[in-house]
Design an enzyme around this catalytic site. Structure first.
Site, PDB file in Angstrom:
ATOM      1  N   ILE A  34       0.848  -1.206   0.000  1.00 63.02           N
ATOM      2  CA  ILE A  34       0.000   0.000   0.000  1.00 63.02           C
ATOM      3  C   ILE A  34       0.881   1.254   0.000  1.00 63.02           C
ATOM      4  O   ILE A  34       0.639   2.203  -0.760  1.00 63.02           O
ATOM      5  CB  ILE A  34      -0.970  -0.030   1.213  1.00 63.02           C
ATOM      6  CG1 ILE A  34      -1.950  -1.204   1.041  1.00 63.02           C
ATOM      7  CG2 ILE A  34      -1.722   1.300   1.353  1.00 63.02           C
ATOM      8  CD1 ILE A  34      -2.767  -1.540   2.275  1.00 63.02           C
ATOM      9  N   ALA A  41      -3.693   3.109   7.952  1.00 59.98           N
ATOM     10  CA  ALA A  41      -3.336   1.746   8.376  1.00 59.98           C
ATOM     11  C   ALA A  41      -4.188   1.266   9.554  1.00 59.98           C
ATOM     12  O   ALA A  41      -5.190   0.569   9.351  1.00 59.98           O
ATOM     13  CB  ALA A  41      -1.857   1.699   8.704  1.00 59.98           C
ATOM     14  N   ARG A  42      -3.810   1.641  10.763  1.00 60.70           N
ATOM     15  CA  ARG A  42      -4.560   1.249  11.944  1.00 60.70           C
ATOM     16  C   ARG A  42      -4.457   2.362  12.999  1.00 60.70           C
ATOM     17  O   ARG A  42      -3.387   2.936  13.208  1.00 60.70           O
ATOM     18  CB  ARG A  42      -4.009  -0.043  12.551  1.00 60.70           C
ATOM     19  CG  ARG A  42      -4.382  -1.304  11.791  1.00 60.70           C
ATOM     20  CD  ARG A  42      -5.877  -1.625  11.914  1.00 60.70           C
ATOM     21  NE  ARG A  42      -6.242  -2.844  11.215  1.00 60.70           N
ATOM     22  CZ  ARG A  42      -6.712  -2.917   9.966  1.00 60.70           C
ATOM     23  NH1 ARG A  42      -6.871  -1.814   9.241  1.00 60.70           N
ATOM     24  NH2 ARG A  42      -7.043  -4.074   9.435  1.00 60.70           N
ATOM     25  N   ASP A  95      -8.420   7.637   8.498  1.00 58.31           N
ATOM     26  CA  ASP A  95      -9.458   6.690   8.073  1.00 58.31           C
ATOM     27  C   ASP A  95      -9.656   5.610   9.135  1.00 58.31           C
ATOM     28  O   ASP A  95     -10.593   4.837   9.053  1.00 58.31           O
ATOM     29  CB  ASP A  95      -9.043   6.037   6.737  1.00 58.31           C
ATOM     30  CG  ASP A  95     -10.153   5.167   6.139  1.00 58.31           C
ATOM     31  OD1 ASP A  95     -11.314   5.615   6.165  1.00 58.31           O
ATOM     32  OD2 ASP A  95      -9.869   4.062   5.649  1.00 58.31           O
ATOM     33  N   GLU A 114     -12.392   1.602  17.154  1.00 63.44           N
ATOM     34  CA  GLU A 114     -13.463   1.831  16.171  1.00 63.44           C
ATOM     35  C   GLU A 114     -14.720   1.058  16.576  1.00 63.44           C
ATOM     36  O   GLU A 114     -14.599  -0.027  17.131  1.00 63.44           O
ATOM     37  CB  GLU A 114     -13.008   1.329  14.783  1.00 63.44           C
ATOM     38  CG  GLU A 114     -11.908   2.156  14.191  1.00 63.44           C
ATOM     39  CD  GLU A 114     -11.437   1.599  12.839  1.00 63.44           C
ATOM     40  OE1 GLU A 114     -12.123   0.727  12.273  1.00 63.44           O
ATOM     41  OE2 GLU A 114     -10.388   2.047  12.369  1.00 63.44           O
ATOM     42  N   HIS A 132     -13.211   4.442   8.153  1.00 67.09           N
ATOM     43  CA  HIS A 132     -12.519   3.208   7.725  1.00 67.09           C
ATOM     44  C   HIS A 132     -13.049   2.719   6.364  1.00 67.09           C
ATOM     45  O   HIS A 132     -13.648   1.644   6.265  1.00 67.09           O
ATOM     46  CB  HIS A 132     -12.645   2.111   8.783  1.00 67.09           C
ATOM     47  CG  HIS A 132     -11.570   1.067   8.659  1.00 67.09           C
ATOM     48  ND1 HIS A 132     -11.055   0.371   9.720  1.00 67.09           N
ATOM     49  CD2 HIS A 132     -10.899   0.607   7.561  1.00 67.09           C
ATOM     50  CE1 HIS A 132     -10.134  -0.483   9.299  1.00 67.09           C
ATOM     51  NE2 HIS A 132     -10.023  -0.347   7.986  1.00 67.09           N
ATOM     52  N   GLY A 144     -10.985   2.360   3.673  1.00 63.39           N
ATOM     53  CA  GLY A 144      -9.832   1.935   2.868  1.00 63.39           C
ATOM     54  C   GLY A 144     -10.154   0.958   1.739  1.00 63.39           C
ATOM     55  O   GLY A 144      -9.828   1.200   0.586  1.00 63.39           O
ATOM     56  N   SER A 145     -10.794  -0.144   2.076  1.00 59.77           N
ATOM     57  CA  SER A 145     -11.012  -1.179   1.059  1.00 59.77           C
ATOM     58  C   SER A 145     -12.441  -1.169   0.514  1.00 59.77           C
ATOM     59  O   SER A 145     -12.848  -2.098  -0.177  1.00 59.77           O
ATOM     60  CB  SER A 145     -10.703  -2.554   1.666  1.00 59.77           C
ATOM     61  OG  SER A 145     -11.564  -2.794   2.760  1.00 59.77           O
TER      62      SER A 145
HETATM   63  C1  DGY Z   1      -7.670  -4.232   5.992  1.00 56.92           C
HETATM   64  O1  DGY Z   1      -7.869  -5.175   5.224  1.00 56.92           O
HETATM   65  O2  DGY Z   1      -6.845  -4.339   6.898  1.00 56.92           O
HETATM   66  C2  DGY Z   1      -8.462  -3.001   5.775  1.00 56.92           C
HETATM   67  O3  DGY Z   1      -8.234  -2.062   6.739  1.00 56.92           O
HETATM   68  C3  DGY Z   1      -9.935  -3.351   5.701  1.00 56.92           C
HETATM   69  O4  DGY Z   1     -10.666  -2.239   5.311  1.00 56.92           O
END
Ligand code: DGY
Length: 318
Positions: free
Chosen positions: A156, A235-236, A260, A265, A283, A285-286
């Site tokens: 990423i 990321a986290r 994000d 969360e 969140h 991201g995906s």
């Molecule tokens: C992941 O896959 O770790 C992403 O944060 C999910 O949205």
């Protein structure tokens, strides 16, 4: 047929695929199961398709029935699972790498743009009709020529670097090890965090959450950033000490943040909400159809591969 508990609702086509291959226990209402409910519901199952919202700590894992052989996490991150505890119980843990790189990098770039170009304030004033065009209205930070520090140059991070480079940013990164020149694409490697942060006009946190990275962005390390830096995190949430970042926003050490992901969360530290310069997303991201489909299909394939060969290439706790 193997019995699989799927803890969260998936896209319909993916649930259908899973149900063709396994006897599935689906979660039609997408209820957030408690840890004890996951334990209860997994009775008689061979595996669990978990999501990042399932806290699979050692206590939970130790109470899972002996029949559970795999936790297939529907995410690339697996900080929600105690992988060592799973290993001790002979449970394989898998993740879904690669398939979400592009979608997550897109959100990483959105965070950078949103924070640097004051998108949160802009959206609010457009909605309130409380603006007029002026030469000095909502002046933001231009990306061209500014230095982007990438913390964690995995898939990423590399994709964010590629897009950011096309926007004229100069790429720096810190990673456990230096990448080869093909992957680096001219980016400058820093072998320590202090060195990276000191050149990061914009920081993009892209590394996994682990014992080593929890609260890596904290009161002390924020001081290494140039004054007026922008901090983004795709990321986290666990990697950032919220109180320290909010305090740095308060005193303008940090100009803006683009976030994000959050600790605990779906809650997030309310200190961010009072900052006009906080560009915050839930969140995402995906969150595209293509990517969520690919992630779920890979999580299902991981289970299949494991039960048919005894191994899985996406195992994270070998
Ligand atoms: C992941 O896959 O770790 C992403 O944060 C999910 O949205």
């Amino acid at each position: 047929m193997k019995k699989i508990l799927i803890t969260r609702r998936l896209l319909k086509a993916c649930e259908e695929k899973a149900s063709k291959n396994f006897e599935t226990h689906l979660n039609d209402n997408d209820e957030l199961y408690s840890q004890s409910k996951v334990i209860e519901m997994s009775k008689g199952c061979d595996g669990i398709l978990t999501s990042l919202t399932d806290k699979m700590d050692a206590e939970t894992i130790n109470k899972l029935p002996d029949s559970i052989k795999i936790l297939s996490n529907f995410a690339v991150g697996f900080g929600n699972i105690d992988i060592e505890a799973a290993k001790k119980r002979g449970i394989v843990v898998t993740n879904t790498p690669d398939v979400l790189t592009d979608a997550t990098a897109e959100i990483g770039i959105l965070l950078i743009l949103g924070a640097c170009r004051r998108a949160a304030e802009g959206i609010q004033s457009a909605k309130d009709s409380s603006w007029k065009w002026s030469a000095d209205y909502l002046i933001g930070k231009q990306l061209t020529g500014s230095r982007l520090g990438i913390l964690g140059m995995g898939r990423i991070g590399q994709k964010i670097a590629k897009i950011a480079r096309s926007l004229g940013m100069i790429i720096h990164y810190h990673n456990r090890s230096k990448l080869n020149s093909e992957k680096e694409q001219g980016a400058t490697y820093h072998d320590n965090l202090k060195s990276l942060l000191s050149v990061s006009d914009v920081l993009s946190v892209c590394c996994p959450a682990s014992k080593e990275t929890i609260n890596l962005i904290n009161k002390e390390t924020i001081e290494y950033l140039p004054k007026g830096a922008v901090v983004t995190n795709v990321a986290r949430g666990d990697i950032v000490e919220d109180e320290a970042l909010i305090e740095a926003l308060d005193r303008r050490k940090v100009y803006a943040v683009g976030l994000d992901v959050y600790k605990g969360e779906p809650k997030l530290n309310s200190g961010y909400l009072k900052h006009k310069g906080a560009f915050i997303l839930p969140h995402l991201g995906s969150a595209t159809k293509e990517t969520r489909t690919a992630m779920a299909n890979l999580a299902i394939d991981n289970i299949e591969e494991f039960f048919s060969t005894g191994k899985c290439r996406n195992t994270v706790n070998e």
